[in-house]
Design an enzyme around this catalytic site. Structure first.
Site, short mmCIF file in Angstrom:
data_model
loop_
_atom_site.label_atom_id
_atom_site.label_comp_id
_atom_site.label_asym_id
_atom_site.label_seq_id
_atom_site.Cartn_x
_atom_site.Cartn_y
_atom_site.Cartn_z
N TYR A 13 4.15 -23.17 4.20
CA TYR A 13 3.28 -23.11 3.01
C TYR A 13 3.83 -22.36 1.95
O TYR A 13 4.47 -21.26 2.21
CB TYR A 13 1.79 -22.42 3.24
CG TYR A 13 1.91 -21.35 3.98
CD1 TYR A 13 1.73 -20.10 3.14
CD2 TYR A 13 1.87 -21.02 5.41
CE1 TYR A 13 1.95 -18.87 3.63
CE2 TYR A 13 2.09 -19.51 6.06
CZ TYR A 13 1.85 -18.68 5.09
OH TYR A 13 2.10 -17.43 5.76
N ASP A 16 -4.09 -15.13 4.26
CA ASP A 16 -3.27 -14.49 5.29
C ASP A 16 -1.79 -14.79 4.98
O ASP A 16 -1.21 -15.51 5.77
CB ASP A 16 -3.76 -14.62 6.72
CG ASP A 16 -2.84 -13.81 7.61
OD1 ASP A 16 -1.94 -12.89 6.96
OD2 ASP A 16 -2.89 -14.25 8.85
N ILE A 17 -1.34 -14.44 3.80
CA ILE A 17 0.01 -14.98 3.46
C ILE A 17 1.12 -14.09 3.78
O ILE A 17 1.22 -12.82 3.31
CB ILE A 17 0.06 -15.04 1.79
CG1 ILE A 17 -1.25 -15.84 1.23
CG2 ILE A 17 1.31 -15.81 1.24
CD1 ILE A 17 -1.40 -17.18 1.77
N GLU A 18 2.03 -14.65 4.74
CA GLU A 18 3.14 -13.85 5.46
C GLU A 18 4.41 -14.50 5.29
O GLU A 18 5.41 -13.97 5.72
CB GLU A 18 2.48 -13.41 6.70
CG GLU A 18 1.37 -12.81 7.03
CD GLU A 18 1.17 -12.67 8.52
OE1 GLU A 18 2.13 -12.42 9.19
OE2 GLU A 18 -0.20 -12.73 8.82
N LEU A 19 4.27 -15.44 4.70
CA LEU A 19 5.82 -16.11 4.24
C LEU A 19 5.65 -17.19 3.23
O LEU A 19 4.60 -17.31 2.41
CB LEU A 19 5.99 -16.76 5.49
CG LEU A 19 5.30 -18.07 6.28
CD1 LEU A 19 5.43 -19.38 5.54
CD2 LEU A 19 5.49 -17.90 7.67
#
Length: 299
Positions: A111, A151-154
């Site tokens: 994403y 929940d943005i981790e990449l």
């Protein structure tokens, strides 16, 4: 002699309404659900009475021209429209005063947002397929979720503030669109730092784990409390939550024993006017350890 009190329908309705208001606005526990098919279903999860917020995890493919995909592990198969059954659980939770959000992102997926226009396009998709809009292909059926959790981790570090802005445009007095987020504890968060300063987010559950510089470690609460204080005084948010793993095996590091949390950490951070409660990863691990049961009276 004691008399049996009869509850009239009006009194019963008022008591139920008071319970909903208390559940909806009091300090509480947020839980992530959906990433382990061995955890209980959504209805049973909400029936525990221990959670005020449930994040459905995750929509982990979206943006940059991709066809969005939801992944709820072993709970259902979205490819065959098998996840529309989740609507029943969503409505059940909401009926009991629990807010249910769709969590987008996660630690595994594909994403990103390519531009402000792309952010607007993703916001439109989320509105029509999970919130108050209309679509013939709603992945979770016709239930209307309370909001979107970031929940943005990449992927890309840009344009998340644009996504938040476009989603918040749909928030009305009669039906609010809640925005929540789960940044990592190093401040500012690399992905969501700009977005969290917009003032659009209602609840932020910071992940105080997997980051030694701002988590509990070997009896030392200093780094965690210091990080909490920085977060609580630095971002424009409705309420701030302490995000923790519900079991030692739920994260690489940062597990806090329940007795340490209730005796050494919560009494300190509860003094913050922004304190909203505790977030746990995840329902599966909480089911194994009963962590939420151990702390709920102190949250």
């Amino acid at each position: 002699m004691a008399r049996n009190l009869q509850l009239t329908p009006l009194v019963f309705s008022l008591l139920f309404l008071m319970t909903l208001i208390k559940t909806s606005h009091a300090r509480g526990i947020a839980i992530y659900w959906g990433q382990n098919g061995n955890e209980e279903n959504l209805t049973t999860t909400c029936d525990t009475g221990r959670y005020s917020y449930v994040n459905l995890a995750f929509l982990n493919v979206f943006g940059n021209g991709q066809t969005p995909e939801i992944n709820l592990a072993g709970h259902c198969n979205p490819a065959s429209n098998g996840c529309t059954i989740i609507s029943e659980g969503i409505r059940y939770c909401q009926k009991h005063g629990i807010k249910v959000m769709l969590s987008i992102g996660g630690g595994v997926g594909n994403y990103s947002l390519a531009s402000p226009k792309d952010a607007e396009k993703v916001a439109k998709y989320l509105w029509h397929n999970f919130l108050g809009g209309k679509s013939s292909s709603r992945p979770l059926g016709d239930a209307i979720l309370d909001g979107i959790d970031f929940d943005i981790e990449l992927g890309s570090t840009k344009y998340w503030e644009d996504l938040a802005k476009h989603l918040k445009k749909h928030s009305k007095k009669r039906r609010k669109v809640y925005l929540t987020a789960a940044p990592q504890c190093p401040f500012p968060d690399r992905f969501l730092g700009t977005a969290l300063n917009t003032g659009h987010f209602d609840y932020v559950w910071v992940q105080f784990y997997n980051n030694p510089q701002c988590q509990y470690s070997s009896g030392n609460t200093t780094n965690l409390i210091s990080s909490w204080n920085r977060w609580s005084t630095s971002i424009k948010v409705g309420k701030l939550f302490l995000g923790l793993p519900a079991a030692p095996q739920a994260a690489g590091s940062g597990y806090v024993p329940p007795d340490v949390l209730t005796s050494q950490i919560l009494p300190v951070i509860r003094k913050s006017p922004k304190y909203g409660g505790v977030m746990l990863w995840s329902r599966y691990y909480d089911g194994l350890t009963g962590y939420s049961s151990s702390i709920i009276e102190c949250v």
